[in-house]
Design a protein around this motif. Structure first.
Motif, PDB file in Angstrom:
ATOM      1  N   UNK A   1       0.827  -1.205   0.000  1.00  0.00           N
ATOM      2  CA  UNK A   1       0.000   0.000   0.000  1.00  0.00           C
ATOM      3  C   UNK A   1       0.862   1.256   0.000  1.00  0.00           C
ATOM      4  N   UNK A   2       1.991   1.200   0.709  1.00  0.00           N
ATOM      5  CA  UNK A   2       2.908   2.342   0.712  1.00  0.00           C
ATOM      6  C   UNK A   2       3.428   2.596  -0.694  1.00  0.00           C
ATOM      7  N   UNK A   3       3.794   1.521  -1.387  1.00  0.00           N
ATOM      8  CA  UNK A   3       4.267   1.645  -2.764  1.00  0.00           C
ATOM      9  C   UNK A   3       3.152   2.173  -3.666  1.00  0.00           C
ATOM     10  N   UNK A   4       1.950   1.631  -3.496  1.00  0.00           N
ATOM     11  CA  UNK A   4       0.821   2.078  -4.318  1.00  0.00           C
ATOM     12  C   UNK A   4       0.535   3.556  -4.090  1.00  0.00           C
ATOM     13  N   UNK A   5       0.595   3.998  -2.835  1.00  0.00           N
ATOM     14  CA  UNK A   5       0.363   5.412  -2.540  1.00  0.00           C
ATOM     15  C   UNK A   5       1.447   6.275  -3.179  1.00  0.00           C
ATOM     16  N   UNK A   6       2.704   5.863  -3.050  1.00  0.00           N
ATOM     17  CA  UNK A   6       3.807   6.627  -3.626  1.00  0.00           C
ATOM     18  C   UNK A   6       3.659   6.749  -5.134  1.00  0.00           C
ATOM     19  N   UNK A   7       3.183   5.703  -5.772  1.00  0.00           N
ATOM     20  CA  UNK A   7       2.930   5.756  -7.212  1.00  0.00           C
ATOM     21  C   UNK A   7       1.741   6.662  -7.516  1.00  0.00           C
ATOM     22  N   UNK A   8       0.708   6.593  -6.706  1.00  0.00           N
ATOM     23  CA  UNK A   8      -0.515   7.370  -6.909  1.00  0.00           C
ATOM     24  C   UNK A   8      -0.247   8.872  -6.855  1.00  0.00           C
TER      25      UNK A   8
END
Length: 214
Positions: A43-50
């Motif tokens: 989720x941290x990675x997904x947020x950083x991408x978002x």
């Protein structure tokens, strides 16, 4: 993918990367948060991408690496939550007129020192900017966040950080007269208008009923 749908429902309204990271938890303006989009390292990675901190290829690479290094990924995730708690405490003190604790400031200093150790200065329009190296380090999503937090603390504008009147989100008030009360007029601001309208309508109906009885 469940992770992306959770992150993508976020409203990016903080006006600063560090505040947007704090706002990954939501809830009422008073009391503890009641919703969180970060449940694991992915989720941290997904947020950083978002929010544009990672490219799609960088996010995919970190996701694959996390799957082969689950213990390290879990350790970074625990650190990500601790960083968020620290930033929440640091920046929530500003709207209340308080001073952040030395403990939180000290940890942010250490986090920022680690982040800058993984960065280099590169030419940019009108000057220079930081570029984060070592894209295969699982801590990569946190480096721009802690650096942004330090920049906000040292360069401000701290006096423009506000807490939303309708939820627990923090934001930078960029209005000319500093009159902004809501993280977003499309959400909390509209909800407040509806509540006021319903209250006025109910009061009007009660008054009409009383008048009719008289």
């Amino acid at each position: 993918m469940e992770t992306l749908s959770g992150v993508e429902r976020m409203r990016i309204v903080g006006g600063d990367l560090a505040l947007d990271y704090v706002n990954t938890r939501s809830g009422p303006p008073d009391g503890p948060p009641d919703d969180d989009v970060l449940h694991g390292y992915e989720d941290v990675v997904a947020w950083a991408s978002y929010v544009g901190m990672l490219t799609g290829s960088e996010a995919a690479r970190l996701g694959r690496q996390a799957s082969t290094e689950p213990d390290e990924a879990q350790a970074v995730f625990r650190r990500a939550l601790r960083v968020r708690d620290d930033l929440d405490a640091l920046f929530r003190a500003a709207p209340a007129g308080g001073r952040p604790s030395a403990r939180h400031l000290g940890r942010l200093r250490d986090d920022t020192a680690e982040a800058v150790a993984h960065a280099r200065l590169v030419p940019a329009e009108g000057g220079y900017r930081w570029r984060w190296t070592e894209p295969r380090d699982l801590g990569r999503p946190l480096w721009p966040v802690v650096h942004a937090a330090t920049e906000l603390l040292t360069a401000g504008p701290l006096d423009r950080i506000k807490a939303c009147a309708g939820c627990r989100f923090l934001f930078v008030d960029e209005s000319k007269n500093r009159s902004r009360r809501w993280c977003s007029m499309d959400d909390c601001g509209t909800a407040a208008k509806i509540r006021r309208y319903v209250a006025r309508r109910a009061a009007s109906q009660r008054h009409a009923l009383i008048t009719k009885r008289v």
